[in-house]
Design an enzyme around this catalytic site. Structure first.
Site, PDB file in Angstrom:
ATOM      1  N   GLY A  46     -14.033  78.721  29.025  1.00 39.48           N
ATOM      2  CA  GLY A  46     -14.591  78.695  30.383  1.00 39.48           C
ATOM      3  C   GLY A  46     -14.213  77.487  31.225  1.00 39.48           C
ATOM      4  O   GLY A  46     -14.754  77.306  32.317  1.00 39.48           O
ATOM      5  N   TRP A  48     -11.576  76.759  33.021  1.00 41.64           N
ATOM      6  CA  TRP A  48     -10.988  77.034  34.348  1.00 41.64           C
ATOM      7  C   TRP A  48     -12.060  77.560  35.314  1.00 41.64           C
ATOM      8  O   TRP A  48     -12.130  77.130  36.461  1.00 41.64           O
ATOM      9  CB  TRP A  48      -9.825  78.045  34.241  1.00 41.64           C
ATOM     10  N   ASP A  65     -12.695  87.974  29.071  1.00 41.23           N
ATOM     11  CA  ASP A  65     -12.044  87.517  27.830  1.00 41.23           C
ATOM     12  C   ASP A  65     -12.529  88.419  26.691  1.00 41.23           C
ATOM     13  O   ASP A  65     -13.628  88.964  26.746  1.00 41.23           O
ATOM     14  CB  ASP A  65     -12.411  86.057  27.523  1.00 41.23           C
ATOM     15  N   ASP A 104      -4.826  82.308  31.807  1.00 40.87           N
ATOM     16  CA  ASP A 104      -4.445  81.313  30.790  1.00 40.87           C
ATOM     17  C   ASP A 104      -4.377  82.031  29.442  1.00 40.87           C
ATOM     18  O   ASP A 104      -4.545  81.428  28.389  1.00 40.87           O
ATOM     19  CB  ASP A 104      -5.520  80.208  30.764  1.00 40.87           C
ATOM     20  N   LYS A 144      -0.202  81.732  32.728  1.00 38.79           N
ATOM     21  CA  LYS A 144       0.479  81.104  31.592  1.00 38.79           C
ATOM     22  C   LYS A 144       1.458  82.093  30.965  1.00 38.79           C
ATOM     23  O   LYS A 144       1.146  83.269  30.785  1.00 38.79           O
ATOM     24  CB  LYS A 144      -0.545  80.694  30.534  1.00 38.79           C
TER      25      LYS A 144
HETATM   26  C1  LIG Z   1      -6.140  79.131  26.059  1.00 40.41           C
HETATM   27  S1  LIG Z   1      -7.521  80.188  26.060  1.00 40.41           S
HETATM   28  C2  LIG Z   1      -8.109  80.071  27.711  1.00 40.41           C
HETATM   29  C3  LIG Z   1      -8.762  78.745  28.037  1.00 40.41           C
HETATM   30  C4  LIG Z   1      -9.474  78.747  29.364  1.00 40.41           C
HETATM   31  N1  LIG Z   1      -8.542  78.835  30.487  1.00 40.41           N
HETATM   32  C5  LIG Z   1     -10.332  77.511  29.548  1.00 40.41           C
HETATM   33  O1  LIG Z   1     -10.075  76.752  30.500  1.00 40.41           O
HETATM   34  O2  LIG Z   1     -11.285  77.296  28.808  1.00 40.41           O
HETATM   35  C6  LIG Z   1      -6.803  81.776  25.996  1.00 40.41           C
HETATM   36  C7  LIG Z   1      -7.785  82.922  25.986  1.00 40.41           C
HETATM   37  O3  LIG Z   1      -7.069  84.160  26.143  1.00 40.41           O
HETATM   38  C8  LIG Z   1      -7.895  85.159  25.557  1.00 40.41           C
HETATM   39  N2  LIG Z   1      -7.189  86.448  25.428  1.00 40.41           N
HETATM   40  C9  LIG Z   1      -6.163  86.778  24.590  1.00 40.41           C
HETATM   41  N3  LIG Z   1      -5.808  88.070  24.755  1.00 40.41           N
HETATM   42  C10 LIG Z   1      -6.613  88.579  25.734  1.00 40.41           C
HETATM   43  C11 LIG Z   1      -6.738  89.864  26.367  1.00 40.41           C
HETATM   44  N4  LIG Z   1      -5.970  90.886  26.016  1.00 40.41           N
HETATM   45  N5  LIG Z   1      -7.678  90.027  27.326  1.00 40.41           N
HETATM   46  C12 LIG Z   1      -8.492  88.996  27.685  1.00 40.41           C
HETATM   47  N6  LIG Z   1      -8.421  87.755  27.122  1.00 40.41           N
HETATM   48  C13 LIG Z   1      -7.495  87.550  26.165  1.00 40.41           C
HETATM   49  C14 LIG Z   1      -8.289  84.517  24.227  1.00 40.41           C
HETATM   50  O4  LIG Z   1      -9.417  85.165  23.679  1.00 40.41           O
HETATM   51  C15 LIG Z   1      -8.559  83.062  24.668  1.00 40.41           C
HETATM   52  O5  LIG Z   1      -9.933  82.837  24.884  1.00 40.41           O
END
Ligand SMILES: C[S@@+](CC[C@H](N)C(=O)[O-])C[C@H]1O[C@@H](n2cnc3c(N)ncnc32)[C@H](O)[C@@H]1O
Length: 186
Positions: A46, A48, A65, A104, A144
């Site tokens: 969370g 962002w 997510d 992200d 990303k």
């Molecule tokens: C690097 S983290 C994001 C960090 C976030 N931007 C923050 O600031 O805290 C990447 C996220 O992408 C999610 N993710 C991966 N595949 C996904 C999908 N198909 N749909 C939604 N979220 C996904 C993962 O569960 C993970 O929580």
């Protein structure tokens, strides 16, 4: 700065993840001025969403997510994959109303690079489609992705519907991670 130091800085500033500094750095380089409706894809834990709300308290953030996210005031969260976004009525109602789509997303890696690259490309392509469907006519997206052989294909795809496309590698992003961010303006 070392990754641990970014994490400490996040803790000190009251943010839940060091990912906020990547977003902060990218946003500083953009000309985005309207943050009224923001769609945060792959939002957990969370950082962002939290950053947007702290900086622009009148924003409305919609976050999604596959893993849970601790609630944030002003953020509507959906626990689901972005592959199911088009089934979420509350978000569907806002088609064409978003000023900013941020992603992200980092998919779970299998370790087989061809499979992982394909998986990332599919999610990135879907993100571009979502941005096209949900942004208003002057909206922006930040996404990303990873430096692999599909990067050119992805960038070309974005250029079909975004006037401006740029790549950023923020200082807070680990050099060895291979992650890179694409910024697009409608
Ligand atoms: C690097 S983290 C994001 C960090 C976030 N931007 C923050 O600031 O805290 C990447 C996220 O992408 C999610 N993710 C991966 N595949 C996904 C999908 N198909 N749909 C939604 N979220 C996904 C993962 O569960 C993970 O929580």
């Amino acid at each position: 700065m070392h990754a641990d130091n970014w994490a400490q800085k996040a803790k000190k500033k009251g943010y839940r993840s060091r990912a906020v500094f990547k977003l902060e750095e990218i946003l500083k380089k953009t000309k985005i001025i309207n943050y009224s409706n923001v769609l945060d894809l792959g939002s957990s834990p969370g950082g962002w969403s939290e950053y947007i709300i702290k900086k622009y308290p009148t924003s409305k953030v919609y976050a999604i997510d596959i893993i849970d996210m601790e609630p944030i005031d002003g953020v509507t969260f959906f626990k689901d994959s972005i592959e199911n976004l088009y089934n979420l009525e509350e978000i569907l109602k806002l088609k064409g109303c978003f000023k900013l789509v941020i992603s992200d997303i980092a998919p779970n890696l299998s370790g087989i690079s061809a499979v992982d690259s394909e998986n990332i490309l599919n999610l990135n392509m879907l993100t571009v489609k979502i941005a096209n469907d949900f942004l208003d006519s002057s909206g922006s997206m930040i996404m990303k992705t990873f430096q692999n052989s599909n990067l050119k294909t992805l960038r070309k795809n974005m250029e079909l519907s975004f006037k401006l496309v740029q790549t950023y590698k923020p200082a807070a992003s680990k050099k060895q991670s291979g992650e890179i961010y694409l910024y697009g303006v409608k």
